[in-house]
Design an enzyme around this catalytic site. Structure first.
Site, PDB file in Angstrom:
ATOM      1  N   THR A 222       0.118  11.477  -1.016  1.00 22.35           N
ATOM      2  CA  THR A 222      -0.783  12.214  -1.604  1.00 22.35           C
ATOM      3  C   THR A 222      -1.339  13.540  -0.742  1.00 22.35           C
ATOM      4  O   THR A 222      -1.356  14.624  -1.447  1.00 22.35           O
ATOM      5  CB  THR A 222      -1.870  11.323  -1.797  1.00 22.35           C
ATOM      6  OG1 THR A 222      -1.611  10.222  -2.588  1.00 22.35           O
ATOM      7  CG2 THR A 222      -3.125  12.028  -2.596  1.00 22.35           C
ATOM      8  N   ALA A 223      -1.181  13.542   0.668  1.00 21.22           N
ATOM      9  CA  ALA A 223      -1.621  14.553   1.349  1.00 21.22           C
ATOM     10  C   ALA A 223      -0.534  15.656   0.916  1.00 21.22           C
ATOM     11  O   ALA A 223      -0.962  16.828   0.753  1.00 21.22           O
ATOM     12  CB  ALA A 223      -1.564  14.166   2.610  1.00 21.22           C
TER      13      ALA A 223
ATOM     14  N   HIS B 205      -6.440  10.701   7.763  1.00 18.19           N
ATOM     15  CA  HIS B 205      -6.992   9.467   8.385  1.00 18.19           C
ATOM     16  C   HIS B 205      -7.915   9.977   9.548  1.00 18.19           C
ATOM     17  O   HIS B 205      -8.589  10.905   9.560  1.00 18.19           O
ATOM     18  CB  HIS B 205      -6.074   8.432   9.038  1.00 18.19           C
ATOM     19  CG  HIS B 205      -5.181   7.885   7.846  1.00 18.19           C
ATOM     20  ND1 HIS B 205      -5.692   7.474   6.679  1.00 18.19           N
ATOM     21  CD2 HIS B 205      -3.945   7.328   7.518  1.00 18.19           C
ATOM     22  CE1 HIS B 205      -4.994   6.797   5.854  1.00 18.19           C
ATOM     23  NE2 HIS B 205      -3.877   6.736   6.456  1.00 18.19           N
TER      24      HIS B 205
ATOM     25  N   LYS C 260       0.889  -1.283   0.097  1.00 15.89           N
ATOM     26  CA  LYS C 260      -0.119   0.064   0.034  1.00 15.89           C
ATOM     27  C   LYS C 260       0.794   1.292  -0.217  1.00 15.89           C
ATOM     28  O   LYS C 260       1.626   1.369   0.833  1.00 15.89           O
ATOM     29  CB  LYS C 260      -0.859   0.113   1.214  1.00 15.89           C
ATOM     30  CG  LYS C 260      -1.768   1.108   1.469  1.00 15.89           C
ATOM     31  CD  LYS C 260      -3.042   1.125   0.561  1.00 15.89           C
ATOM     32  CE  LYS C 260      -4.012   2.267   1.025  1.00 15.89           C
ATOM     33  NZ  LYS C 260      -4.699   2.129   2.426  1.00 15.89           N
ATOM     34  N   VAL C 261       0.740   1.980  -1.052  1.00 18.06           N
ATOM     35  CA  VAL C 261       1.469   3.247  -1.044  1.00 18.06           C
ATOM     36  C   VAL C 261       0.655   4.460  -1.477  1.00 18.06           C
ATOM     37  O   VAL C 261      -0.510   4.273  -1.538  1.00 18.06           O
ATOM     38  CB  VAL C 261       2.542   3.096  -2.311  1.00 18.06           C
ATOM     39  CG1 VAL C 261       3.475   2.106  -1.956  1.00 18.06           C
ATOM     40  CG2 VAL C 261       2.003   3.066  -3.771  1.00 18.06           C
ATOM     41  N   SER C 262       1.054   5.710  -1.336  1.00 19.71           N
ATOM     42  CA  SER C 262       0.587   6.843  -1.663  1.00 19.71           C
ATOM     43  C   SER C 262       0.347   6.936  -3.228  1.00 19.71           C
ATOM     44  O   SER C 262       1.217   6.695  -4.039  1.00 19.71           O
ATOM     45  CB  SER C 262       1.064   8.308  -1.275  1.00 19.71           C
ATOM     46  OG  SER C 262       1.374   8.099   0.175  1.00 19.71           O
TER      47      SER C 262
END
Length: 273
Positions: free
Chosen positions: A109-110, A150, A57-59
């Site tokens: 991504t943020a 989150h 799981k990655v951005s």
């Protein structure tokens, strides 16, 4: 492709433990044994660049550095509406000129969304800080502002903080698309992407069909989150895009990465659609 044991890296957040519970616990017919590693996304982004995991799981923001070695899977990720990162400050001050801003990772991504939003706002120093330290650091004045993700959207008021921008809301208003946060990648040559997609999609379906089955696993890894916050987290981040990325999900990924490349923030990638 025969897989003896599958190395998988995801976050310990409730959406990931909910989604991957069945796969990790050997409940998916035909799926291999899974060797699970928990790590925050800023860790998995760089670990994937070193090729350390079969599934990871990655951005979405990290994809330009990873797609030569990994395939994007169309299931298991985190996209949605009303679930974007927030920029917080202690006193509601929204002028970030010259200010110190704590962010959870330089390829998240943020942070990419923040850079697109803040292009004409000239923030000062950017510090990469472990996620759990950001809100306390803003509250005690160590940082002028913090970029959070989150469950922080449910808890930031406890620290006396104010949201000065919801980057998901900004993104949705500007593009009309969901916000692409976390992607699931399969390492080329190590795992068949079609098979991995089927395993994960079945894991998502099983989680929805029997949510009580994963409850203990989720709470054990939820980093002391209260059960109601855990459920809010799952409800927000596990949605139709988790089961199937679809046309809108791919369009969202394209929009993010094409804008980032045009702004000189990331290498260019081929469109997904």
């Amino acid at each position: 492709m025969d897989v003896v044991a599958l190395s998988l890296a995801v976050s310990p957040c409730p959406n990931d433990t909910f989604v991957f519970h069945a796969l990790v616990h050997g409940l998916i017919p035909g799926a291999p044994e899974v060797d699970l590693t928990f790590a925050d996304v800023d860790v998995t982004n760089t670990a994937a660049e070193r090729g350390e995991f079969d599934l990871v799981k990655v951005s979405y923001a990290a994809l330009p550095w990873l797609l030569d070695d990994y395939d994007l899977l169309l299931t298991g990720g985190a996209l949605g509406r009303g679930c974007g990162p927030l920029v917080l400050s202690k006193n509601g001050e929204d002028d970030l000129t010259g200010k110190t801003v704590a962010v959870p990772g330089d390829r998240t991504t943020a942070y990419l969304l923040f850079r697109l939003w803040a292009a004409d706002r000239q923030p000062g120093k950017i510090e990469v800080v472990p996620f759990h330290q950001i809100m306390p650091g803003v509250a005690d004045g160590t940082y002028d502002a913090g970029l959070v993700i989150h469950e922080a959207r449910f808890t930031y008021q406890r620290y006396g903080l104010t949201s000065i921008v919801d980057l998901g809301e900004w993104w949705e208003q500007d593009t009309g698309l969901p916000i692409p946060l976390g992607a699931i990648l399969a390492k080329k040559g190590a795992v068949d992407p079609a098979e991995a997609t089927e395993w994960i999609r079945n894991s998502v379906s099983m989680a929805w069909a029997n949510p009580d089955a994963s409850r203990d696993f989720i709470l054990q890894n939820a980093q002391e989150m209260e059960p109601d916050v855990v459920q809010q987290h799952i409800n927000l981040y596990v949605n139709e895009f988790t089961l199937e990325l679809g046309k809108d999900g791919l369009a969202a990924a394209d929009a993010l990465l094409q804008r980032a490349a045009a702004a000189g923030l990331t290498p260019a990638v081929k469109p997904f659609i």
